[in-house]
Write an enzyme that holds these catalytic residues in place. Sequence first.
Site, PDB file in Angstrom:
ATOM      1  N   ILE A  93      49.737  18.850 -53.222  1.00 17.40           N
ATOM      2  CA  ILE A  93      49.079  18.755 -51.927  1.00 17.40           C
ATOM      3  C   ILE A  93      47.983  17.696 -52.070  1.00 17.40           C
ATOM      4  CG2 ILE A  93      49.594  21.115 -51.158  1.00 17.40           C
ATOM      5  CD1 ILE A  93      46.791  21.957 -51.931  1.00 17.40           C
ATOM      6  N   ASP A  94      47.526  17.151 -50.959  1.00 19.79           N
ATOM      7  CA  ASP A  94      46.494  16.118 -51.006  1.00 19.79           C
ATOM      8  C   ASP A  94      45.199  16.666 -51.583  1.00 19.79           C
ATOM      9  OD1 ASP A  94      48.266  14.388 -49.782  1.00 19.79           O
ATOM     10  OD2 ASP A  94      47.491  14.769 -47.764  1.00 19.79           O
ATOM     11  N   ALA A  95      44.404  15.777 -52.174  1.00 20.35           N
ATOM     12  CA  ALA A  95      43.123  16.182 -52.752  1.00 20.35           C
ATOM     13  C   ALA A  95      42.216  16.823 -51.708  1.00 20.35           C
ATOM     14  CB  ALA A  95      42.423  14.977 -53.384  1.00 20.35           C
ATOM     15  N   THR A 152      43.086  18.492 -49.079  1.00 25.22           N
ATOM     16  CA  THR A 152      43.640  19.746 -48.570  1.00 25.22           C
ATOM     17  C   THR A 152      43.292  20.890 -49.510  1.00 25.22           C
ATOM     18  OG1 THR A 152      45.505  18.531 -47.614  1.00 25.22           O
ATOM     19  CG2 THR A 152      45.771  20.906 -47.858  1.00 25.22           C
ATOM     20  N   ARG A 165      49.368  15.531 -41.389  1.00 23.21           N
ATOM     21  CA  ARG A 165      48.266  14.701 -40.927  1.00 23.21           C
ATOM     22  C   ARG A 165      48.752  13.633 -39.945  1.00 23.21           C
ATOM     23  NH1 ARG A 165      45.524  13.049 -46.567  1.00 23.21           N
ATOM     24  NH2 ARG A 165      44.155  11.847 -45.162  1.00 23.21           N
TER      25      ARG A 165
END
Length: 233
Positions: free
Chosen positions: A70-72, A74, A171
Amino acid sequence: MRNRPIPKIPAQLQAQIRDMVVYEDDVLFAFNKPSGLAVQTRGNRGTSLDHLLWTFARSNGKRPHLVHRIDAGTSGLILAAKTKPAMGFLSQEFAERRVRKTYLALVSGSLPDANTGRCDTPLLKLGRVVKPAHLDQGADTAQTDWSVLARAGTHALIEARPLTGRMHQIRAHLADLGCPILGDPIYGAGALSAQRLMLHAQALEITRPDQTKLALEAPVPEDFQSKLVALGL
């Protein structure tokens, strides 16, 4: 065969990752990752969740490995497998889209009139970002189901359920819908709207290697909850 060297993780960081554990069994860990902690870093430089997994290494150097990303920015659920067979099985579950993923997002903008819908705009990857595009432009198919859980003026709490796993999918899709996620520095207003990306990986429904079903949840972090309350949601 020589044991692999095990990096020394400071006690404070060991305590941090142990506090992130929301579930553990004989084949996997589930972590509730805070926003701002990178999942991985290039060359394994700096602190990342992947590096902190050395906390759980055995004396022979074997350690858990991340199953997905997952994105940093998030927060929320991310899984690590304890064994190679479990890693292979769980990775395949994600690759074959058999894992049900649920995210919560705080958004602002031109909210949809409907309370449920599906974003199916293809996404074209351009370096570290994506943009809505068309299939004939070489874009990837992408689908995100969404539901509006609460509204207050131009703000809303949205539940997003990605059916595909493209980079920045939720996003980009919510921004394309007209209501980017608060705190999004790429597809939204960044720090002008929130101090961090207000996207939380709340739940996962998976099948374990022994074919049993497992439903996991990660509590919403305090900063997300505080922003939700401040917005009247």
